[in-house]
Enzyme design. Structure first.
Site, PDB file in Angstrom:
ATOM      1  N   PHE A   1      46.562  46.252  39.408  1.00 11.39           N
ATOM      2  CA  PHE A   1      46.871  47.619  38.796  1.00 11.39           C
ATOM      3  C   PHE A   1      47.130  48.474  39.764  1.00 11.39           C
ATOM      4  O   PHE A   1      46.457  48.713  40.662  1.00 11.39           O
ATOM      5  CB  PHE A   1      46.052  47.973  37.649  1.00 11.39           C
ATOM      6  CG  PHE A   1      45.996  47.121  36.611  1.00 11.39           C
ATOM      7  CD1 PHE A   1      46.723  47.196  35.336  1.00 11.39           C
ATOM      8  CD2 PHE A   1      44.887  46.015  36.523  1.00 11.39           C
ATOM      9  CE1 PHE A   1      46.540  45.916  34.339  1.00 11.39           C
ATOM     10  CE2 PHE A   1      44.652  45.098  35.697  1.00 11.39           C
ATOM     11  CZ  PHE A   1      45.465  45.216  34.449  1.00 11.39           C
ATOM     12  N   ASP A   2      48.153  49.480  39.635  1.00 12.98           N
ATOM     13  CA  ASP A   2      47.989  50.801  40.290  1.00 12.98           C
ATOM     14  C   ASP A   2      47.191  51.667  39.314  1.00 12.98           C
ATOM     15  O   ASP A   2      46.774  51.068  38.110  1.00 12.98           O
ATOM     16  CB  ASP A   2      49.528  51.414  40.109  1.00 12.98           C
ATOM     17  CG  ASP A   2      49.563  53.029  40.370  1.00 12.98           C
ATOM     18  OD1 ASP A   2      49.209  53.302  41.268  1.00 12.98           O
ATOM     19  OD2 ASP A   2      49.691  53.896  39.308  1.00 12.98           O
ATOM     20  N   CYS A   3      46.498  52.540  40.031  1.00 11.65           N
ATOM     21  CA  CYS A   3      45.367  52.984  39.251  1.00 11.65           C
ATOM     22  C   CYS A   3      45.977  54.451  38.697  1.00 11.65           C
ATOM     23  O   CYS A   3      45.786  54.698  37.565  1.00 11.65           O
ATOM     24  CB  CYS A   3      44.189  53.449  40.259  1.00 11.65           C
ATOM     25  SG  CYS A   3      42.730  54.172  39.657  1.00 11.65           S
TER      26      CYS A   3
END
Length: 222
Positions: A10-12
């Site tokens: 995931f991107d955060c």
């Protein structure tokens, strides 16, 4: 697209963490210190214009990106930031909160998949953020580790190497920072399109599009 994966990254910030709310709150607190009020939309528009430009100049630690971006945004908004307050945005980052659906979805996904984060931040800033998550991440790649910022390919190339052949899906909110480079490298990508945006005309399309992380978990059958 096959839905058989071993690893989901995931991107955060923007995907797991509501970074726009965190940024807006930080700027509005600074404005209040000066007796001013600043519109949310104006803050977000200025920030999304200035941060990519700062990241594009050359690699610098993300805390420096935040500080320089904050100065530029403040100037655009007519807000004067005292030198001793220059790091207000960096200092606010550890308090930025997850989206309401984040932890419940991660808790579903971790039962079947290894999880990871590919983030445009420094190691210590991400470590401070991880306290908000209720699951453990097996793979962590930051801008500090690869010396570049997405949409540059550094995060993805490093993740491919560390994944060591695992069937991998990347999930992210940003079309520009994540979907475009993932598709360029033929990495399966789920666009978590929280803001109901449109892809670029003639641009690459994600392998999957969902409105939030709960829908992602549904689509993956967990």
């Amino acid at each position: 697209m096959s839905l058989s994966f071993d690893l989901i990254t995931f991107d955060c910030f923007g995907t797991l963490i509501d970074w726009e709310q965190g940024i807006v709150a930080a700027f509005q607190r600074e404005a209040a210190r000066a007796g001013k009020a600043i519109d949310r939309a104006a803050i977000i528009a200025a920030y999304h214009s200035e941060e990519p430009a700062v990241e594009f100049e050359s690699y610098r630690p993300y805390r420096d990106v935040l500080t320089k971006t904050a100065r530029r945004v403040a100037a655009r908004l007519g807000l004067e930031i005292a030198p001793e307050r220059a790091a207000f945005l960096v200092e606010s980052l550890p308090d930025w909160q997850p989206f309401a659906d984040t932890n419940a979805a991660l808790e579903r996904l971790v039962k079947r998949y290894r999880l990871g984060i590919l983030s445009n931040v420094d190691d210590d800033l991400l470590e401070a953020t991880r306290k908000h998550f209720s699951v453990r991440f097996d793979l962590i790649i930051t801008a500090e580790q690869v010396g570049s910022y997405k949409p540059a390919h550094g995060h993805f190339v490093e993740a491919q190497w560390r994944a060591a052949g695992a069937r991998w899906l990347h999930a992210a909110q940003s079309y520009f920072h994540d979907v475009v480079p993932a598709r360029a490298l033929e990495i399966p990508v789920a666009w978590v399109n929280r803001k109901h945006e449109k892809p670029d005309a003639g641009g690459p399309l994600p392998d999957m599009e969902v409105r939030n992380l709960a829908e992602l978990a549904d689509r993956l059958g967990v």
